[in-house]
Design an enzyme around this catalytic site. Structure first.
Site, short mmCIF file in Angstrom:
data_model
loop_
_atom_site.label_atom_id
_atom_site.label_comp_id
_atom_site.label_asym_id
_atom_site.label_seq_id
_atom_site.Cartn_x
_atom_site.Cartn_y
_atom_site.Cartn_z
N ARG A 82 0.73 -1.43 0.38
CA ARG A 82 0.41 0.19 0.25
C ARG A 82 1.39 0.54 -0.25
O ARG A 82 0.91 2.24 -1.01
CB ARG A 82 -0.95 -0.03 1.44
CG ARG A 82 -1.45 1.88 1.54
CD ARG A 82 -2.45 1.20 2.45
NE ARG A 82 -2.65 0.93 3.59
CZ ARG A 82 -1.65 1.56 4.54
NH1 ARG A 82 -1.58 2.90 4.29
NH2 ARG A 82 -1.71 1.29 5.78
N TYR A 135 -14.41 16.75 -16.64
CA TYR A 135 -14.94 15.59 -16.19
C TYR A 135 -15.93 15.72 -15.14
O TYR A 135 -15.90 15.52 -14.00
CB TYR A 135 -13.79 14.68 -15.80
CG TYR A 135 -14.39 13.14 -15.45
CD1 TYR A 135 -15.37 12.76 -16.14
CD2 TYR A 135 -13.61 12.56 -14.41
CE1 TYR A 135 -15.54 11.12 -16.56
CE2 TYR A 135 -14.49 11.18 -13.74
CZ TYR A 135 -14.92 10.62 -14.56
OH TYR A 135 -15.48 9.76 -14.43
N ASP A 209 -4.92 18.63 -15.81
CA ASP A 209 -5.74 17.54 -15.78
C ASP A 209 -4.99 17.60 -17.56
O ASP A 209 -5.54 18.04 -18.68
CB ASP A 209 -7.21 17.51 -15.42
CG ASP A 209 -7.09 16.17 -15.98
OD1 ASP A 209 -7.09 15.19 -16.83
OD2 ASP A 209 -8.44 15.15 -15.83
N LYS A 234 -6.62 6.01 -19.42
CA LYS A 234 -7.21 6.57 -20.95
C LYS A 234 -6.04 6.24 -21.27
O LYS A 234 -5.23 5.09 -21.49
CB LYS A 234 -7.98 8.26 -21.09
CG LYS A 234 -8.82 8.02 -19.91
CD LYS A 234 -10.07 7.35 -20.63
CE LYS A 234 -11.46 7.41 -19.28
NZ LYS A 234 -11.46 7.77 -17.79
C1 LIG Z 1 -10.77 14.73 -17.87
C2 LIG Z 1 -9.93 13.18 -17.23
N1 LIG Z 1 -9.92 13.15 -15.71
C3 LIG Z 1 -10.53 12.38 -14.50
C4 LIG Z 1 -10.84 11.34 -14.93
C5 LIG Z 1 -11.17 10.25 -13.93
O1 LIG Z 1 -10.74 9.10 -13.55
P1 LIG Z 1 -10.71 7.26 -13.28
O2 LIG Z 1 -12.26 6.76 -14.26
O3 LIG Z 1 -10.09 6.79 -14.48
O4 LIG Z 1 -10.33 7.28 -12.43
C6 LIG Z 1 -11.78 11.23 -16.22
C7 LIG Z 1 -12.67 9.54 -16.73
O5 LIG Z 1 -12.95 9.90 -17.42
C8 LIG Z 1 -11.36 11.76 -17.15
O6 LIG Z 1 -11.70 12.04 -18.53
#
Ligand SMILES: Cc1ncc(COP(=O)(O)O)c(C=O)c1O
Length: 420
Positions: A82, A135, A209, A234
Protein backbone atom coordinates in the site's frame (compact mmCIF):
# COMPACT_ATOMS: atom_id res chain seq x y z
CA UNK A 1 21.58 -9.82 -3.51
CA UNK A 2 18.13 -8.74 -4.64
CA UNK A 3 15.54 -6.79 -2.65
CA UNK A 4 15.60 -5.36 0.85
CA UNK A 5 18.93 -4.70 2.52
CA UNK A 6 20.21 -3.50 -0.87
CA UNK A 7 17.68 -0.63 -0.69
CA UNK A 8 15.53 0.17 -3.72
CA UNK A 9 15.80 -2.13 -6.69
CA UNK A 10 15.71 0.65 -9.24
CA UNK A 11 16.49 3.97 -7.63
CA UNK A 12 15.43 6.97 -9.70
CA UNK A 13 18.22 9.34 -10.60
CA UNK A 14 17.55 12.17 -12.99
CA UNK A 15 21.19 12.11 -14.15
CA UNK A 16 20.81 8.50 -15.26
CA UNK A 17 17.64 9.10 -17.24
CA UNK A 18 18.00 9.02 -21.02
CA UNK A 19 17.40 12.46 -22.54
CA UNK A 20 14.49 11.63 -24.80
CA UNK A 21 11.12 10.37 -23.56
CA UNK A 22 10.91 7.91 -26.48
CA UNK A 23 14.10 6.27 -25.23
CA UNK A 24 13.21 6.55 -21.55
CA UNK A 25 9.84 4.91 -22.27
CA UNK A 26 11.54 1.71 -23.31
CA UNK A 27 13.26 0.21 -20.31
CA UNK A 28 14.00 3.10 -17.94
CA UNK A 29 13.22 2.56 -14.26
CA UNK A 30 14.17 -1.09 -14.62
CA UNK A 31 17.66 -2.60 -14.40
CA UNK A 32 17.68 -6.23 -15.66
CA UNK A 33 20.92 -6.93 -13.79
CA UNK A 34 19.04 -6.45 -10.50
CA UNK A 35 16.19 -8.78 -11.49
CA UNK A 36 17.94 -12.06 -12.50
CA UNK A 37 18.49 -10.62 -16.00
CA UNK A 38 14.77 -10.36 -16.73
CA UNK A 39 14.36 -8.00 -19.71
CA UNK A 40 10.93 -6.95 -18.46
CA UNK A 41 10.23 -6.03 -14.83
CA UNK A 42 8.86 -9.00 -12.87
CA UNK A 43 5.49 -8.38 -11.17
CA UNK A 44 5.93 -8.28 -7.39
CA UNK A 45 2.57 -9.67 -6.29
CA UNK A 46 3.20 -9.48 -2.58
CA UNK A 47 1.47 -7.49 0.13
CA UNK A 48 4.56 -7.11 2.30
CA UNK A 49 8.39 -7.21 2.14
CA UNK A 50 10.74 -9.03 4.52
CA UNK A 51 13.36 -6.97 6.36
CA UNK A 52 16.85 -8.46 6.74
CA UNK A 53 17.01 -7.15 10.34
CA UNK A 54 14.75 -5.29 12.77
CA UNK A 55 17.15 -2.34 12.56
CA UNK A 56 16.64 -2.22 8.78
CA UNK A 57 12.84 -2.28 9.20
CA UNK A 58 13.04 0.57 11.70
CA UNK A 59 15.14 2.65 9.33
CA UNK A 60 12.81 2.04 6.37
CA UNK A 61 9.87 3.34 8.44
CA UNK A 62 11.87 6.36 9.57
CA UNK A 63 12.62 7.35 5.98
CA UNK A 64 9.28 6.45 4.37
CA UNK A 65 7.23 8.19 7.08
CA UNK A 66 9.65 11.16 7.04
CA UNK A 67 10.41 10.68 10.76
CA UNK A 68 14.05 11.27 9.91
CA UNK A 69 15.71 12.81 6.88
CA UNK A 70 17.19 10.38 4.36
CA UNK A 71 20.98 10.50 4.30
CA UNK A 72 22.77 11.53 1.09
CA UNK A 73 21.97 8.82 -1.51
CA UNK A 74 19.84 6.80 0.94
CA UNK A 75 16.50 5.41 -0.25
CA UNK A 76 14.40 3.27 2.05
CA UNK A 77 13.60 -0.27 0.90
CA UNK A 78 10.11 -1.65 0.50
CA UNK A 79 7.78 -2.21 3.44
CA UNK A 80 4.20 -2.87 2.34
CA UNK A 81 2.53 -2.64 -1.08
CA UNK A 82 0.00 0.00 0.00
CA UNK A 83 2.95 2.30 0.63
CA UNK A 84 5.06 1.55 -2.40
CA UNK A 85 6.16 -1.39 -4.51
CA UNK A 86 8.88 -2.07 -7.10
CA UNK A 87 6.30 -2.05 -9.89
CA UNK A 88 5.60 1.65 -9.36
CA UNK A 89 9.07 2.77 -10.27
CA UNK A 90 9.29 1.98 -14.03
CA UNK A 91 5.98 3.72 -14.81
CA UNK A 92 6.82 6.70 -12.57
CA UNK A 93 10.27 7.16 -14.08
CA UNK A 94 8.95 6.99 -17.65
CA UNK A 95 6.04 9.32 -17.03
CA UNK A 96 8.23 11.91 -15.28
CA UNK A 97 10.40 11.95 -18.40
CA UNK A 98 7.37 12.36 -20.65
CA UNK A 99 6.07 15.34 -18.68
CA UNK A 100 9.57 16.81 -18.16
CA UNK A 101 8.86 16.61 -14.43
CA UNK A 102 11.21 15.98 -11.54
CA UNK A 103 9.07 13.12 -10.27
CA UNK A 104 5.80 11.24 -10.72
CA UNK A 105 3.45 9.08 -8.63
CA UNK A 106 0.85 6.57 -9.77
CA UNK A 107 -2.53 5.69 -8.27
CA UNK A 108 -5.32 3.12 -8.58
CA UNK A 109 -7.56 5.44 -10.64
CA UNK A 110 -7.64 8.95 -12.06
CA UNK A 111 -10.12 9.96 -9.34
CA UNK A 112 -7.77 8.54 -6.69
CA UNK A 113 -4.94 10.67 -8.13
CA UNK A 114 -7.12 13.81 -8.16
CA UNK A 115 -8.50 13.23 -4.66
CA UNK A 116 -5.02 12.59 -3.27
CA UNK A 117 -3.77 15.89 -4.74
CA UNK A 118 -6.77 17.81 -3.34
CA UNK A 119 -6.34 16.25 0.12
CA UNK A 120 -2.63 17.07 0.10
CA UNK A 121 -2.88 20.76 -0.70
CA UNK A 122 -6.30 21.99 0.49
CA UNK A 123 -7.51 22.86 3.98
CA UNK A 124 -10.83 24.25 5.30
CA UNK A 125 -11.24 27.91 4.34
CA UNK A 126 -9.12 27.62 1.17
CA UNK A 127 -10.50 28.69 -2.19
CA UNK A 128 -10.27 26.59 -5.37
CA UNK A 129 -11.03 28.21 -8.71
CA UNK A 130 -11.80 25.53 -11.28
CA UNK A 131 -12.33 25.72 -15.01
CA UNK A 132 -15.67 24.43 -16.27
CA UNK A 133 -16.23 22.08 -18.14
CA UNK A 134 -14.54 19.34 -16.16
CA UNK A 135 -14.94 15.57 -16.27
CA UNK A 136 -18.23 14.85 -14.41
CA UNK A 137 -16.51 12.98 -11.55
CA UNK A 138 -14.11 15.85 -10.90
CA UNK A 139 -16.94 18.38 -11.15
CA UNK A 140 -18.77 16.44 -8.43
CA UNK A 141 -15.74 16.77 -6.13
CA UNK A 142 -15.72 20.51 -6.73
CA UNK A 143 -19.43 21.10 -6.22
CA UNK A 144 -20.17 18.45 -3.58
CA UNK A 145 -17.31 16.92 -1.63
CA UNK A 146 -14.88 19.84 -1.17
CA UNK A 147 -17.56 22.28 0.09
CA UNK A 148 -18.63 19.60 2.62
CA UNK A 149 -15.10 19.83 4.05
CA UNK A 150 -15.11 23.63 4.25
CA UNK A 151 -13.24 24.34 1.01
CA UNK A 152 -14.75 27.15 -1.05
CA UNK A 153 -14.99 26.35 -4.79
CA UNK A 154 -15.91 28.63 -7.71
CA UNK A 155 -16.03 27.84 -11.41
CA UNK A 156 -14.90 29.94 -14.36
CA UNK A 157 -15.24 29.57 -18.12
CA UNK A 158 -12.52 29.28 -20.79
CA UNK A 159 -12.82 32.93 -21.86
CA UNK A 160 -12.46 34.42 -18.36
CA UNK A 161 -9.80 37.16 -18.20
CA UNK A 162 -7.16 37.58 -15.50
CA UNK A 163 -9.02 40.61 -14.11
CA UNK A 164 -12.24 38.60 -13.90
CA UNK A 165 -10.38 35.78 -12.14
CA UNK A 166 -8.98 38.27 -9.63
CA UNK A 167 -12.49 39.58 -9.01
CA UNK A 168 -13.74 35.98 -8.56
CA UNK A 169 -10.99 35.41 -5.97
CA UNK A 170 -11.88 38.52 -3.98
CA UNK A 171 -10.46 38.47 -0.46
CA UNK A 172 -10.47 34.67 -0.18
CA UNK A 173 -7.34 32.57 0.29
CA UNK A 174 -6.74 31.12 -3.17
CA UNK A 175 -4.91 27.80 -2.69
CA UNK A 176 -5.48 26.09 -6.04
CA UNK A 177 -6.44 26.77 -9.63
CA UNK A 178 -7.63 23.58 -11.35
CA UNK A 179 -8.21 23.21 -15.09
CA UNK A 180 -8.79 20.37 -17.49
CA UNK A 181 -7.54 21.34 -20.94
CA UNK A 182 -8.73 20.38 -23.46
CA UNK A 183 -11.89 19.77 -21.46
CA UNK A 184 -14.05 16.66 -21.52
CA UNK A 185 -16.14 16.37 -23.70
CA UNK A 186 -16.17 19.62 -25.69
CA UNK A 187 -12.42 20.13 -26.31
CA UNK A 188 -12.71 23.62 -24.86
CA UNK A 189 -9.31 25.16 -24.09
CA UNK A 190 -8.04 26.91 -20.96
CA UNK A 191 -4.95 29.12 -21.09
CA UNK A 192 -2.37 27.40 -18.84
CA UNK A 193 -0.04 30.42 -18.74
CA UNK A 194 -2.85 32.78 -17.71
CA UNK A 195 -4.02 30.38 -14.98
CA UNK A 196 -0.41 30.08 -13.83
CA UNK A 197 -0.03 33.87 -13.53
CA UNK A 198 -3.10 34.00 -11.31
CA UNK A 199 -1.92 31.06 -9.15
CA UNK A 200 1.61 32.49 -8.74
CA UNK A 201 0.41 35.93 -7.70
CA UNK A 202 -1.52 34.29 -4.82
CA UNK A 203 1.06 31.66 -3.84
CA UNK A 204 -1.44 29.01 -5.03
CA UNK A 205 -0.81 25.85 -7.05
CA UNK A 206 -1.98 25.33 -10.62
CA UNK A 207 -3.16 21.78 -11.31
CA UNK A 208 -3.82 20.72 -14.92
CA UNK A 209 -5.66 17.55 -15.94
CA UNK A 210 -3.69 16.54 -19.04
CA UNK A 211 -5.67 13.37 -19.79
CA UNK A 212 -7.09 14.41 -23.18
CA UNK A 213 -3.85 15.28 -25.00
CA UNK A 214 -1.37 13.13 -23.05
CA UNK A 215 2.24 14.34 -22.73
CA UNK A 216 2.78 13.47 -26.38
CA UNK A 217 0.92 16.66 -27.28
CA UNK A 218 1.01 18.78 -24.12
CA UNK A 219 3.43 19.27 -21.22
CA UNK A 220 1.65 21.64 -18.80
CA UNK A 221 4.63 21.97 -16.43
CA UNK A 222 6.55 23.76 -19.20
CA UNK A 223 3.78 26.38 -19.31
CA UNK A 224 3.66 27.17 -15.60
CA UNK A 225 1.56 24.35 -14.08
CA UNK A 226 2.75 22.95 -10.75
CA UNK A 227 1.02 19.60 -11.15
CA UNK A 228 0.07 17.77 -14.34
CA UNK A 229 -2.19 14.81 -13.69
CA UNK A 230 -3.97 12.07 -15.64
CA UNK A 231 -6.61 9.49 -15.68
CA UNK A 232 -3.98 6.92 -16.71
CA UNK A 233 -6.92 4.65 -17.52
CA UNK A 234 -7.00 6.58 -20.81
CA UNK A 235 -4.06 7.27 -23.17
CA UNK A 236 -1.26 6.38 -20.73
CA UNK A 237 -2.75 2.89 -20.19
CA UNK A 238 -4.05 2.97 -23.73
CA UNK A 239 -5.55 -0.53 -24.04
CA UNK A 240 -8.80 -0.24 -22.00
CA UNK A 241 -7.46 -2.93 -19.67
CA UNK A 242 -6.57 -1.04 -16.48
CA UNK A 243 -7.76 1.78 -14.24
CA UNK A 244 -5.02 4.06 -12.91
CA UNK A 245 -4.09 7.66 -12.22
CA UNK A 246 -0.83 9.58 -12.40
CA UNK A 247 0.53 12.86 -11.04
CA UNK A 248 3.74 14.65 -12.05
CA UNK A 249 5.46 17.69 -10.55
CA UNK A 250 8.39 18.86 -8.44
CA UNK A 251 10.25 16.45 -6.14
CA UNK A 252 8.88 18.29 -3.08
CA UNK A 253 5.24 18.25 -4.23
CA UNK A 254 5.37 14.59 -5.27
CA UNK A 255 6.95 13.66 -1.93
CA UNK A 256 4.00 15.31 -0.14
CA UNK A 257 1.49 13.66 -2.47
CA UNK A 258 3.14 10.25 -1.90
CA UNK A 259 2.79 10.83 1.81
CA UNK A 260 -0.97 11.30 1.44
CA UNK A 261 -1.04 8.24 -0.82
CA UNK A 262 0.60 6.16 1.93
CA UNK A 263 -2.01 7.31 4.40
CA UNK A 264 -5.18 6.88 2.36
CA UNK A 265 -4.08 3.86 0.29
CA UNK A 266 -4.76 5.25 -3.18
CA UNK A 267 -1.67 3.39 -4.45
CA UNK A 268 -1.71 1.49 -7.76
CA UNK A 269 -1.44 -2.31 -7.45
CA UNK A 270 1.75 -4.06 -8.62
CA UNK A 271 0.03 -5.45 -11.72
CA UNK A 272 -1.39 -2.02 -12.61
CA UNK A 273 2.07 -0.46 -12.23
CA UNK A 274 3.47 -3.15 -14.49
CA UNK A 275 0.77 -2.70 -17.16
CA UNK A 276 1.24 1.06 -17.12
CA UNK A 277 5.03 0.83 -17.60
CA UNK A 278 4.43 -1.58 -20.49
CA UNK A 279 1.89 0.78 -22.05
CA UNK A 280 4.14 3.83 -21.86
CA UNK A 281 6.57 2.08 -24.23
CA UNK A 282 4.09 2.57 -27.08
CA UNK A 283 2.52 5.86 -25.99
CA UNK A 284 3.76 7.93 -28.92
CA UNK A 285 3.01 5.26 -31.54
CA UNK A 286 -0.55 4.87 -30.35
CA UNK A 287 -1.31 8.55 -29.81
CA UNK A 288 0.16 9.67 -33.14
CA UNK A 289 -1.84 7.06 -35.04
CA UNK A 290 -5.03 7.86 -33.10
CA UNK A 291 -4.53 11.58 -33.79
CA UNK A 292 -3.97 10.99 -37.51
CA UNK A 293 -7.20 8.96 -37.65
CA UNK A 294 -9.09 11.57 -35.58
CA UNK A 295 -8.02 14.40 -37.87
CA UNK A 296 -9.33 12.53 -40.95
CA UNK A 297 -12.56 11.64 -39.14
CA UNK A 298 -13.11 15.23 -37.93
CA UNK A 299 -12.81 16.47 -41.53
CA UNK A 300 -15.28 13.79 -42.68
CA UNK A 301 -17.80 14.68 -39.96
CA UNK A 302 -17.44 18.44 -40.59
CA UNK A 303 -18.61 17.88 -44.18
CA UNK A 304 -21.51 15.54 -43.29
CA UNK A 305 -25.09 16.78 -43.79
CA UNK A 306 -26.38 15.04 -40.62
CA UNK A 307 -23.77 16.60 -38.36
CA UNK A 308 -24.46 20.06 -36.91
CA UNK A 309 -21.14 20.81 -35.16
CA UNK A 310 -17.75 19.11 -34.71
CA UNK A 311 -15.28 19.79 -31.88
CA UNK A 312 -11.75 18.71 -32.78
CA UNK A 313 -8.69 20.85 -32.33
CA UNK A 314 -7.54 20.24 -35.92
CA UNK A 315 -10.57 22.29 -37.04
CA UNK A 316 -9.74 25.43 -35.05
CA UNK A 317 -9.55 28.54 -37.20
CA UNK A 318 -7.72 31.80 -36.44
CA UNK A 319 -10.25 34.08 -34.73
CA UNK A 320 -11.61 31.28 -32.54
CA UNK A 321 -10.51 32.08 -28.94
CA UNK A 322 -9.06 28.56 -28.65
CA UNK A 323 -6.83 28.75 -31.73
CA UNK A 324 -3.87 30.81 -30.45
CA UNK A 325 -3.89 29.28 -26.98
CA UNK A 326 -3.90 25.77 -28.43
CA UNK A 327 -1.01 26.58 -30.79
CA UNK A 328 0.99 28.09 -27.92
CA UNK A 329 0.54 25.35 -25.33
CA UNK A 330 0.05 22.14 -27.31
CA UNK A 331 1.93 20.21 -29.98
CA UNK A 332 -0.98 18.42 -31.64
CA UNK A 333 -4.79 18.15 -31.72
CA UNK A 334 -5.22 14.76 -30.01
CA UNK A 335 -7.72 12.05 -30.80
CA UNK A 336 -10.87 13.11 -28.94
CA UNK A 337 -13.69 14.31 -31.17
CA UNK A 338 -17.15 15.37 -30.09
CA UNK A 339 -19.95 16.20 -32.50
CA UNK A 340 -23.64 17.05 -32.49
CA UNK A 341 -25.90 15.09 -34.79
CA UNK A 342 -28.85 16.96 -36.32
CA UNK A 343 -31.71 16.41 -33.84
CA UNK A 344 -31.45 15.45 -30.17
CA UNK A 345 -31.22 12.42 -27.91
CA UNK A 346 -33.37 10.05 -30.06
CA UNK A 347 -31.18 10.72 -33.13
CA UNK A 348 -27.97 10.39 -31.06
CA UNK A 349 -29.19 7.06 -29.65
CA UNK A 350 -30.15 5.74 -33.11
CA UNK A 351 -26.65 6.64 -34.32
CA UNK A 352 -24.94 4.98 -31.34
CA UNK A 353 -27.06 1.83 -31.60
CA UNK A 354 -26.21 1.49 -35.30
CA UNK A 355 -22.41 1.50 -34.85
CA UNK A 356 -20.72 -1.83 -35.55
CA UNK A 357 -16.94 -1.29 -35.54
CA UNK A 358 -16.99 1.49 -32.92
CA UNK A 359 -17.94 0.27 -29.44
CA UNK A 360 -20.70 2.01 -27.46
CA UNK A 361 -19.06 2.65 -24.11
CA UNK A 362 -17.68 5.36 -21.86
CA UNK A 363 -13.93 5.78 -21.22
CA UNK A 364 -11.49 6.85 -23.89
CA UNK A 365 -7.91 6.68 -25.07
CA UNK A 366 -7.81 2.94 -25.82
CA UNK A 367 -6.62 1.28 -29.01
CA UNK A 368 -10.23 0.65 -30.02
CA UNK A 369 -12.63 3.42 -31.07
CA UNK A 370 -15.27 4.18 -28.43
CA UNK A 371 -18.40 6.34 -28.62
CA UNK A 372 -20.66 7.59 -25.84
CA UNK A 373 -23.40 10.12 -25.03
CA UNK A 374 -22.05 12.67 -22.48
CA UNK A 375 -25.51 14.17 -21.81
CA UNK A 376 -26.90 10.92 -20.33
CA UNK A 377 -23.66 9.16 -19.34
CA UNK A 378 -20.36 10.79 -18.21
CA UNK A 379 -22.01 14.17 -17.46
CA UNK A 380 -25.46 12.94 -16.39
CA UNK A 381 -25.06 14.28 -12.83
CA UNK A 382 -24.93 17.88 -14.09
CA UNK A 383 -28.10 19.98 -14.40
CA UNK A 384 -29.42 20.34 -17.97
CA UNK A 385 -28.99 24.14 -18.03
CA UNK A 386 -25.38 23.80 -16.82
CA UNK A 387 -24.65 21.27 -19.56
CA UNK A 388 -26.17 23.48 -22.24
CA UNK A 389 -24.20 26.49 -20.95
CA UNK A 390 -20.89 24.68 -21.46
CA UNK A 391 -21.79 23.23 -24.85
CA UNK A 392 -22.96 19.70 -23.93
CA UNK A 393 -26.16 18.96 -25.84
CA UNK A 394 -28.63 16.03 -26.05
CA UNK A 395 -27.49 15.35 -29.64
CA UNK A 396 -23.79 15.21 -28.79
CA UNK A 397 -21.57 12.17 -29.28
CA UNK A 398 -18.14 11.82 -27.69
CA UNK A 399 -15.85 9.81 -29.89
CA UNK A 400 -12.48 8.45 -28.77
CA UNK A 401 -10.67 7.51 -31.97
CA UNK A 402 -8.64 4.29 -31.95
CA UNK A 403 -5.88 2.82 -34.09
CA UNK A 404 -8.09 0.85 -36.50
CA UNK A 405 -8.08 1.41 -40.27
CA UNK A 406 -9.50 4.89 -40.76
CA UNK A 407 -11.50 3.83 -43.84
CA UNK A 408 -13.33 1.19 -41.78
CA UNK A 409 -14.10 3.77 -39.08
CA UNK A 410 -15.44 6.33 -41.55
CA UNK A 411 -17.59 3.68 -43.24
CA UNK A 412 -19.02 2.72 -39.82
CA UNK A 413 -19.81 6.35 -38.96
CA UNK A 414 -21.34 6.98 -42.38
CA UNK A 415 -23.55 3.90 -42.07
CA UNK A 416 -24.70 4.88 -38.58
CA UNK A 417 -25.36 8.52 -39.57
CA UNK A 418 -27.61 7.29 -42.38
CA UNK A 419 -29.96 5.75 -39.78
CA UNK A 420 -30.87 8.97 -37.95
C1 LIG B 1 -10.41 14.07 -18.10
C2 LIG B 1 -10.62 13.03 -17.04
N1 LIG B 1 -10.04 13.18 -15.84
C3 LIG B 1 -10.21 12.27 -14.86
C4 LIG B 1 -11.01 11.15 -15.03
C5 LIG B 1 -11.17 10.15 -13.92
O1 LIG B 1 -10.32 9.05 -14.14
P1 LIG B 1 -10.64 7.54 -13.72
O2 LIG B 1 -11.89 7.12 -14.42
O3 LIG B 1 -9.41 6.79 -14.14
O4 LIG B 1 -10.81 7.54 -12.24
C6 LIG B 1 -11.61 10.94 -16.28
C7 LIG B 1 -12.46 9.75 -16.50
O5 LIG B 1 -13.11 9.63 -17.50
C8 LIG B 1 -11.42 11.91 -17.31
O6 LIG B 1 -11.99 11.78 -18.52
Amino acid sequence: MIGNSTGRLDPVSSEERPEHADTASVGSGHDPARHLGSLKPPIYETSTFVFATAEEGKRFFEVVYALDEAREGEEAGYIYSRLDSPNMRPAETRLARWEEAEDAAIFNSGMAAITTVLLTFLRPGDLVLYGSPLYGGTATLMTGLLPDFGVVTRSFGPKTTLEELEALTGEDKLAMVYVETPANPTNDIFDIELASRLARSHGARLVVDNTFLSPVWQKPLLHGADISLHSATKYLGGHSDLTAGAVTGSKEDIAEIRHTRYRIGSTASPSTGWLLARSLETLRLRVERQTENATRIAAFLAGHERVARVNHLSLLEPGDHRHDIHKRQSLGPGAMVSFDVIGGEPEAFRFLDALEVVKLTVSLGGTESLASHPWSMSHSTMADDEKLAIGITPGQIRFSVGIEDVGDLIADLDRALATI
